[in-house]
Structure formats: structure tokens, C-alpha cells
Enzyme design. Structure first.
Site, short mmCIF file in Angstrom:
data_model
loop_
_atom_site.label_atom_id
_atom_site.label_comp_id
_atom_site.label_asym_id
_atom_site.label_seq_id
_atom_site.Cartn_x
_atom_site.Cartn_y
_atom_site.Cartn_z
N ASP A 140 -5.99 2.96 -10.08
CA ASP A 140 -7.42 2.71 -10.27
C ASP A 140 -7.70 1.84 -11.50
O ASP A 140 -6.80 1.57 -12.29
CB ASP A 140 -8.19 4.04 -10.37
CG ASP A 140 -7.48 5.08 -11.25
OD1 ASP A 140 -6.67 4.68 -12.12
OD2 ASP A 140 -7.72 6.28 -11.07
N ASN B 15 -11.76 18.43 -11.98
CA ASN B 15 -12.51 18.73 -10.76
C ASN B 15 -11.64 18.55 -9.51
O ASN B 15 -12.15 18.57 -8.39
CB ASN B 15 -13.78 17.88 -10.68
CG ASN B 15 -13.49 16.38 -10.62
OD1 ASN B 15 -12.33 15.97 -10.48
ND2 ASN B 15 -14.53 15.57 -10.73
N HIS C 3 -9.86 15.79 -8.80
CA HIS C 3 -9.71 14.41 -8.30
C HIS C 3 -8.26 13.94 -8.45
O HIS C 3 -7.52 14.40 -9.31
CB HIS C 3 -10.72 13.45 -8.93
CG HIS C 3 -10.49 13.08 -10.36
ND1 HIS C 3 -11.52 12.73 -11.21
CD2 HIS C 3 -9.36 12.98 -11.11
CE1 HIS C 3 -11.02 12.43 -12.40
NE2 HIS C 3 -9.72 12.57 -12.36
N GLU D 178 -13.12 11.35 -6.15
CA GLU D 178 -13.88 12.49 -6.65
C GLU D 178 -14.20 13.47 -5.51
O GLU D 178 -14.25 13.08 -4.35
CB GLU D 178 -15.20 11.99 -7.26
CG GLU D 178 -15.02 11.02 -8.44
CD GLU D 178 -14.69 11.71 -9.77
OE1 GLU D 178 -13.98 12.74 -9.77
OE2 GLU D 178 -15.13 11.20 -10.81
P1 PGA Z 1 -5.66 12.91 -17.82
O1 PGA Z 1 -6.40 12.48 -16.48
O2 PGA Z 1 -4.21 12.63 -17.60
O3 PGA Z 1 -6.24 12.01 -18.88
O4 PGA Z 1 -5.96 14.37 -18.03
C1 PGA Z 1 -5.89 12.92 -15.26
C2 PGA Z 1 -6.83 12.51 -14.16
O5 PGA Z 1 -8.05 12.46 -14.40
O6 PGA Z 1 -6.35 12.25 -13.05
#
Ligand code: PGA
Length: 242
Positions: free
Chosen positions: A67, A136, A138, A143
Site C-alpha cells: 500500500d 481493527n 485490517h 479496512e
Molecule cells: P504496525 O501496522 O506494524 O505499524 O503496527 C500494522 C498494520 O497496520 O498493518
């Protein structure tokens, strides 16, 4: 699903890095799906160390990132283009033309998503997709919601995602509201998925994702349908697993 729990960050980093470098050692033309965020930083550091020891080469490897934010310049320190250069691309022999990240500044974002999907299609299936998980549930920036997209698409980031990523910016107002993300269809097509999770704050979501109902309200729960998932947990995020 192979769920592995590690006592220390270093052991987890070592395991993650050796799965990735081991794949590239046996398949020098591997197609890797890469992730950003706080979780993979230590794994990239170990991969760079292995490369510096001369134990692996990435010169024929192709990469696709999950992404990118919409609307911040490529050279913004928190763009995923900058992140990948900082943590991996500038330190190994990946050929720039073989690394792919969606362009969040493309004039036509829909066309950019279609272009990214064409590149993915041409490269064939991703051999290994590295993933983190959001609080959450994702994966990438897919999302939770009533429906998920198969291919690359523009997504409006949920407020909790912007809050979680605000730690990388000066303030929440600077966190982009939209992103481009690979879809769950592409993610699930990968031959192998390496999910990495750290921290007590992720214990409940990773447990729910891997043992609870499979639902679009928790995109990571779809990983339960994949035949080849390896999960690396630190002791805190793995608290709810035996
Ligand atoms: P993070 O993000 O590694 O910064 O916790 C993980 C994600 O949002 O997929």
C-alpha cells in the site's frame, strides 16, 4: 496454520528474516510482497545484515508493496516509498525497476490501481507476502466493513487507523485520509503468507482473526482460508495462544 511464539524481539526478527532470505536463496527470482509499519522494521534490519554478510542476493527478486498513502509526496519521510528505501531498498541489491509500490500521487488513482494490478498479474503469483495486522483487523489497508475488494483500490482510512499511524507524523491532521492498497484477493493468492504481530495491544485482534469467525468485519480472519500461513508472534501479542 503454523503459529510460532518468540520470547524476544531479536528471535522473532531472526525467524522472519531467515524465512524470507531462505526463500530467496532457493528461489533467486522470487516475487515478494512487502509490508510497512512498525512491525517489520527489525526483520528488514536482519535481512540487510544477512545481505551484508554475502549470504543472499536480491538482484533478480521482484517486490510489490501492499500500500501507499494518497496525497503525500514520494519523498515525504513517512511515505511508504521513503520507508522502503530507508529500511531495505537502499541497503540491498534489489534492482529499482523490480520494486513496485502504488503511486499515491497519480493523477488518476483508479487508473493507477489498474496499472498496479496489471503489473501483479504479469509477475505471476506472489511467492511470499509479508503482512502486519491493524488493531481493527485490517491487512494492507483493507479496512473492516460489509465488503472487501479483490484487487488494488483506493480506500478511505478508518479513524482508528489514522490515530494508530499518527505516531509517525507531527499530528493527526498530517495523516493522510486515503490510501491505495492491494486487495484481499491478491493477498490471498500469494503462495505463502508471513503474518508478523508484536505487542500486547494486538493480542486480542490476532487471536480473534485467527480463531474467531471469518468475516469482512475482520479482514485478517480471511487468512484462515489460506493453506500456507506462518504467524510470528512475540510473547505479548501471543498471550492468548497456548
Ligand atoms: P504496525 O501496522 O506494524 O505499524 O503496527 C500494522 C498494520 O497496520 O498493518
Amino acid at each position: 496454520m503454523n503459529i510460532l511464539k518468540f520470547r524476544s524481539d531479536e528471535e522473532l526478527n531472526e525467524a522472519g528474516a531467515s524465512i524470507i532470505t531462505g526463500l530467496v536463496q532457493t528461489n533467486p527470482k522470487a516475487v515478494l510482497g512487502l509490508a510497512t509499519g512498525g512491525t517489520p522494521v527489525g526483520i528488514y534490519r536482519r535481512i540487510v545484515e544477512t545481505y551484508r554478510k554475502g549470504m543472499v542476493s536480491f538482484k533478480s527478486v521482484t517486490t510489490f508493496n501492499l500500500d501507499e498513502y494518497v496525497g503525500i509526496p514520494k519523498d515525504h519521510p513517512e511515505s511508504y516509498h521513503s520507508y522502503m528505501k530507508r529500511h531495505l531498498f537502499d541497503h540491498v541489491d534489489l534492482q529499482p525497476e523490480n520494486t513496485h509500490i502504488p503511486d499515491g500521487n497519480a493523477p488518476d488513482l483508479e487508473a493507477e490501481c489498474a496499472r498496479y494490478d496489471r503489473l501483479l498479474e504479469k509477475a505471476g503469483r506472489i511467492d511470499l507476502q509479508l503482512l502486519g495486522i491493524g488493531h481493527n483487523g485490517h491487512i494492507g489497508f483493507n479496512e473492516p466493513g460489509g465488503a472487501l475488494c479483490g484487487g488494488t483500490h483506493v480506500v478511505r482510512l478508518r479513524e482508528e487507523t489514522r490515530q494508530a499511524n499518527a505516531r509517525f507524523f507531527n499530528s493527526i491532521d498530517e495523516v493522510p485520509t486515503h490510501a491505495l492498497t492491494m486487495g484481499v484477493g491478491t493477498i490471498l493468492k500469494a503462495k505463502m503468507i508471513l503474518l508478523v504481530v508484536r505487542g500486547a495491544d494486538k493480542a486480542e485482534i490476532v487471536h480473534r482473526a485467527l480463531t474467531g469467525p471469518i468475516t469482512t468485519e475482520c479482514p485478517a480472519s480471511l487468512l484462515q482460508t489460506h493453506a500456507n500461513v506462518v504467524v510470528l508472534l512475540d510473547s505479548e501479542s501471543g498471550r492468548l495462544f497456548p
